[in-house]
Design an enzyme around this catalytic site. Structure first.
Site, PDB file in Angstrom:
ATOM      1  N   GLU A  74      11.441  43.092   3.975  1.00 35.86           N
ATOM      2  CA  GLU A  74      10.882  43.664   2.738  1.00 35.86           C
ATOM      3  C   GLU A  74      11.610  44.920   2.279  1.00 35.86           C
ATOM      4  OE1 GLU A  74       7.358  41.132   2.071  1.00 35.86           O
ATOM      5  OE2 GLU A  74       9.120  41.936   1.087  1.00 35.86           O
ATOM      6  N   HIS A  93       3.817  49.864   4.618  1.00 38.85           N
ATOM      7  CA  HIS A  93       3.261  48.550   4.254  1.00 38.85           C
ATOM      8  C   HIS A  93       2.501  48.023   5.472  1.00 38.85           C
ATOM      9  CE1 HIS A  93       2.564  44.459   3.255  1.00 38.85           C
ATOM     10  NE2 HIS A  93       3.473  43.984   4.091  1.00 38.85           N
ATOM     11  N   HIS A  95      -0.827  45.178   7.000  1.00 37.13           N
ATOM     12  CA  HIS A  95      -1.761  44.068   6.796  1.00 37.13           C
ATOM     13  C   HIS A  95      -3.122  44.521   7.331  1.00 37.13           C
ATOM     14  CE1 HIS A  95       1.744  40.934   7.055  1.00 37.13           C
ATOM     15  NE2 HIS A  95       1.930  41.850   6.122  1.00 37.13           N
ATOM     16  N   TYR A 120     -11.769  61.525  -2.489  1.00 36.10           N
ATOM     17  CA  TYR A 120     -10.477  61.519  -1.820  1.00 36.10           C
ATOM     18  C   TYR A 120      -9.614  60.333  -2.268  1.00 36.10           C
ATOM     19  CZ  TYR A 120      -8.196  64.352   1.756  1.00 36.10           C
ATOM     20  OH  TYR A 120      -7.377  65.251   2.407  1.00 36.10           O
ATOM     21  N   HIS A 160      -2.138  39.576   0.787  1.00 40.97           N
ATOM     22  CA  HIS A 160      -1.098  40.061   1.717  1.00 40.97           C
ATOM     23  C   HIS A 160      -1.451  41.425   2.293  1.00 40.97           C
ATOM     24  CE1 HIS A 160       3.533  40.544   2.375  1.00 40.97           C
ATOM     25  NE2 HIS A 160       2.845  41.040   3.363  1.00 40.97           N
TER      26      HIS A 160
END
Ligand SMILES: O=C(O)[C@H](O)C(=O)COP(=O)(O)O
Ligand SMILES: [Zn+2]
Length: 210
Positions: A74, A93, A95, A120, A160
């Site tokens: 990625e 990134h 999951h 926040y 994703h």
């Protein structure tokens, strides 16, 4: 910070996220901007719990592999964000469970998947746009993120998981953790009468930093 210090920081923060359940298996990837203008990234297939500082991938802004193990599949979308947002110096990134669950829901507001109900979220993230589902590694993910990079700090890849930016890796990790907890709250509160922040309350928070 020196490159060696940044390498050690990436290993330490990745392991911390792994040990607290924000990352599992080989899922997710990290990157940060190095002092020499290149980028440090997690190798493809690597576990956040077992990174080796000396084997981390180094790539240039064009995606050329400079050194270390083969970079994340990625890195193209990481670089697309760096090219289009000069304030971004690190990207996380994941999951992570709750944001990935949220990303699988029908009917999300694609301009902002989480209507603000805590300060926040507004102060650290702002809005969470949803990127249409594309296979992991599909170059069109980079195109979709490039379009939004200058206007948002975080993104939700449909079906994703999240992509979260920061001024450095500590900031990006803190933003990612805050976002994951906000998604957890949103799912816990689903179906209950939520008192959302008003437009005035949101405006009052914007630009106040963290
Ligand atoms: O985003 C992806 O491509 C995968 O889902 C992922 O998160 C890990 O890919 P990587 O190539 O190991 O970074
Ligand atoms: Zn992924």
């Amino acid at each position: 910070m020196t490159e060696q210090q940044l390498r050690e920081q990436m290993v330490t923060l990745a392991r911390s996220m792994f040990e607290r359940g924000y990352a599992t298996g080989g899922a997710g990837n990290l990157s940060l901007k190095l002092p020499n203008g290149h980028f440090l990234a997690t190798p493809t297939g690597s576990s956040f719990g077992r990174l080796d500082a000396e084997r981390l991938s180094v790539i240039d802004i064009d995606g050329n592999h400079i050194s270390g193990d083969r970079p994340s599949k990625e890195v193209a979308f990481h670089l697309a964000i760096y090219r289009n947002n000069s304030e971004c110096n690190a990207i996380v990134h994941l999951h992570s469970t709750y944001l990935t669950a949220l990303s699988c829901l029908e009917g999300l507001d694609t301009d902002n998947a989480i209507k603000p109900f805590t300060p926040y979220f507004v102060m650290r993230i702002g809005k969470l746009p949803v990127i249409p589902y594309l296979r992991p590694g599909d170059p069109r993910i980079a195109e979709e993120l490039a379009k939004r990079a200058k206007d948002y700090r975080a993104f939700l890849l449909a079906n994703h998981g999240p992509v979260v930016t920061g001024s450095d890796l500590i900031d990006a990790v803190d933003n990612a953790e805050e976002l994951e907890e906000t998604a957890k709250l949103a799912l816990m509160l689903d179906g209950k009468p939520i008192r959302y922040l008003s437009e005035e309350e949101i405006t009052d928070l914007q630009g106040r930093g963290k």
